[in-house]
Scaffold this active site. Structure first.
Site, PDB file in Angstrom:
ATOM      1  N   ASN A  31       0.877  -1.167   0.000  1.00 13.93           N
ATOM      2  CA  ASN A  31       0.000   0.000   0.000  1.00 13.93           C
ATOM      3  C   ASN A  31       0.917   1.220   0.000  1.00 13.93           C
ATOM      4  O   ASN A  31       1.606   1.483   0.987  1.00 13.93           O
ATOM      5  CB  ASN A  31      -0.925   0.003   1.223  1.00 13.93           C
ATOM      6  CG  ASN A  31      -1.822   1.234   1.259  1.00 13.93           C
ATOM      7  OD1 ASN A  31      -1.405   2.332   0.892  1.00 13.93           O
ATOM      8  ND2 ASN A  31      -3.056   1.060   1.693  1.00 13.93           N
ATOM      9  N   GLU A  87      -3.931   1.898  -2.923  1.00 17.03           N
ATOM     10  CA  GLU A  87      -3.991   3.352  -2.712  1.00 17.03           C
ATOM     11  C   GLU A  87      -3.055   4.083  -3.671  1.00 17.03           C
ATOM     12  O   GLU A  87      -2.251   4.908  -3.248  1.00 17.03           O
ATOM     13  CB  GLU A  87      -3.684   3.725  -1.265  1.00 17.03           C
ATOM     14  CG  GLU A  87      -4.853   3.468  -0.320  1.00 17.03           C
ATOM     15  CD  GLU A  87      -4.787   4.334   0.934  1.00 17.03           C
ATOM     16  OE1 GLU A  87      -5.334   5.452   0.887  1.00 17.03           O
ATOM     17  OE2 GLU A  87      -4.229   3.903   1.934  1.00 17.03           O
ATOM     18  N   TYR A 123      -7.770  -3.829  -1.909  1.00 17.75           N
ATOM     19  CA  TYR A 123      -7.687  -2.775  -0.902  1.00 17.75           C
ATOM     20  C   TYR A 123      -9.016  -2.774  -0.174  1.00 17.75           C
ATOM     21  O   TYR A 123      -9.977  -2.144  -0.579  1.00 17.75           O
ATOM     22  CB  TYR A 123      -7.392  -1.418  -1.556  1.00 17.75           C
ATOM     23  CG  TYR A 123      -7.394  -0.267  -0.590  1.00 17.75           C
ATOM     24  CD1 TYR A 123      -6.737  -0.363   0.639  1.00 17.75           C
ATOM     25  CD2 TYR A 123      -8.050   0.926  -0.880  1.00 17.75           C
ATOM     26  CE1 TYR A 123      -6.736   0.681   1.540  1.00 17.75           C
ATOM     27  CE2 TYR A 123      -8.048   1.983   0.010  1.00 17.75           C
ATOM     28  CZ  TYR A 123      -7.391   1.856   1.212  1.00 17.75           C
ATOM     29  OH  TYR A 123      -7.400   2.900   2.109  1.00 17.75           O
ATOM     30  N   ASP A 138      -3.913  -4.892   1.134  1.00 20.73           N
ATOM     31  CA  ASP A 138      -4.213  -4.256   2.411  1.00 20.73           C
ATOM     32  C   ASP A 138      -5.619  -4.691   2.809  1.00 20.73           C
ATOM     33  O   ASP A 138      -6.597  -4.188   2.271  1.00 20.73           O
ATOM     34  CB  ASP A 138      -4.101  -2.736   2.257  1.00 20.73           C
ATOM     35  CG  ASP A 138      -4.499  -1.992   3.525  1.00 20.73           C
ATOM     36  OD1 ASP A 138      -4.844  -2.655   4.524  1.00 20.73           O
ATOM     37  OD2 ASP A 138      -4.473  -0.756   3.506  1.00 20.73           O
ATOM     38  N   ASN A 150      -6.923  -4.338   5.801  1.00 19.72           N
ATOM     39  CA  ASN A 150      -7.479  -3.534   6.892  1.00 19.72           C
ATOM     40  C   ASN A 150      -8.113  -4.421   7.964  1.00 19.72           C
ATOM     41  O   ASN A 150      -9.173  -4.093   8.526  1.00 19.72           O
ATOM     42  CB  ASN A 150      -8.485  -2.503   6.361  1.00 19.72           C
ATOM     43  CG  ASN A 150      -7.809  -1.185   5.972  1.00 19.72           C
ATOM     44  OD1 ASN A 150      -6.959  -0.679   6.701  1.00 19.72           O
ATOM     45  ND2 ASN A 150      -8.162  -0.659   4.817  1.00 19.72           N
ATOM     46  N   ASP A 196       2.980   4.727   4.880  1.00 21.96           N
ATOM     47  CA  ASP A 196       2.739   4.209   6.237  1.00 21.96           C
ATOM     48  C   ASP A 196       2.689   2.678   6.258  1.00 21.96           C
ATOM     49  O   ASP A 196       2.729   2.071   7.334  1.00 21.96           O
ATOM     50  CB  ASP A 196       1.508   4.836   6.893  1.00 21.96           C
ATOM     51  CG  ASP A 196       0.328   5.009   5.953  1.00 21.96           C
ATOM     52  OD1 ASP A 196       0.389   4.531   4.794  1.00 21.96           O
ATOM     53  OD2 ASP A 196      -0.670   5.623   6.381  1.00 21.96           O
ATOM     54  N   HIS A 197       2.630   2.046   5.080  1.00 15.13           N
ATOM     55  CA  HIS A 197       2.729   0.583   4.982  1.00 15.13           C
ATOM     56  C   HIS A 197       4.097   0.204   4.403  1.00 15.13           C
ATOM     57  O   HIS A 197       4.702   0.985   3.663  1.00 15.13           O
ATOM     58  CB  HIS A 197       1.683   0.028   4.010  1.00 15.13           C
ATOM     59  CG  HIS A 197       0.261   0.206   4.446  1.00 15.13           C
ATOM     60  ND1 HIS A 197      -0.542  -0.849   4.836  1.00 15.13           N
ATOM     61  CD2 HIS A 197      -0.522   1.310   4.514  1.00 15.13           C
ATOM     62  CE1 HIS A 197      -1.748  -0.401   5.127  1.00 15.13           C
ATOM     63  NE2 HIS A 197      -1.763   0.908   4.938  1.00 15.13           N
TER      64      HIS A 197
END
Length: 262
Positions: A7, A34, A108, A149, A151, A253-254
């Site tokens: 991501n 993303e 995602y 990702d 989540n 951030d990933h």
DNA sequence: ATGTCGATACAATATCGA
């Protein structure tokens, strides 16, 4: 054969760092999430110059997924089947035409926060649709990998402090059960078979010094069909990329998560 | 005291999503 997921939180904002990592790690296949741009703004030439074929399912401003592959891609599906009214670009699937082919699915999954909103309901509906598609793919009896990702924090060991996540959409019982439901179909989480030494987190929030304090979570996963799981040789979490900068570019951030298949 | 990002509409800041 190395197959990765990352991501990137905007493919264009991240491009110098991405190209640096792709040169070093040289994955054969990589799912991106993303990308945050429409297809026309995806930097296809930059990846082609590194030898990658690109399948892109973009969207303006938010979401957007892609598959990069050193092998030819065919049989590309864009969008998760099961709801024609879903306008968010969160699912892409392709057949990787390697000597030993792999059906590669990049997702995602919706974040779902905050609880009690239509965003969380959308996450649960999306999980139901993913379950149905995952079941359908198993009937092909191919080496299939569903990665991206998710989540979803699968267990309390996958977050730095459970109490912080109890009211978060990433750690809800219904969401974690849905993840287990995918495994119950017959998929293997590569991490369960090949847990790396040391770090297990794949995401550290930009905020509140999460990276500096190692307050991370594991939410980027690889699910393998039996035919793929039989070929699994390794799993690497590229944690070092979380601390890297490149001229103006800051880290995502990933971090990339990569598996090795025979 | 969410302490950070990135895209967008808009023209220096605010909003949204994560």
């Amino acid at each position: 054969m190395k197959l990765a997921t990352w991501n990137v939180n905007s493919v264009n904002a991240r491009l110098p760092l991405l190209l640096e990592w792709f040169r070093e790690a040289a994955p054969d296949v990589c799912a991106l999430q993303e990308i945050k741009c429409i297809d026309e703004k995806f930097p296809i030439e930059a990846f082609e110059s590194l030898g990658y074929n690109c399948a892109v399912f973009g969207q303006k401003t938010w979401n957007g997924v892609a598959i990069l592959s050193k092998f030819p891609l065919s049989d590309v599906t864009k969008g998760l089947p099961g709801d024609d009214s879903d306008e968010q670009s969160r699912y892409i699937e392709a057949l990787v035409e390697a000597p030993q082919p792999v059906r590669f699915v990049g997702i995602y999954l919706p974040n779902g926060n905050p609880l009690g909103t239509d965003k969380f309901a959308y996450k649960l509906r999306w999980l139901e649709r993913l379950h149905a598609r995952a079941a359908q793919l198993l009937t092909l009896e191919e080496a299939t990998i569903i990665t991206g990702d998710f989540n979803i924090i699968p267990t309390k060991a996958d977050c730095w402090k459970e109490s912080v996540w109890l009211d978060d959409a990433l750690y809800q019982p219904a969401v974690r059960q849905a993840y287990q439901g995918l495994k119950n179909l017959g998929y293997t989480d590569a991490f369960d078979v090949m847990p790396p030494e040391g770090n297990r987190y794949t995401f550290w929030d930009y905020q509140a010094g999460a990276w500096q304090k190692n307050e991370g979570i594991r939410i980027d996963h690889h699910l393998l069909s039996p035919q793929a799981a039989d070929r699994l040789n390794g799993l690497v979490i590229h944690k070092d990329t979380r601390g890297r900068t490149h001229d103006e570019a800051k880290p995502s951030d990933h971090v990339p998560v990569e598996i090795e298949l025979a």
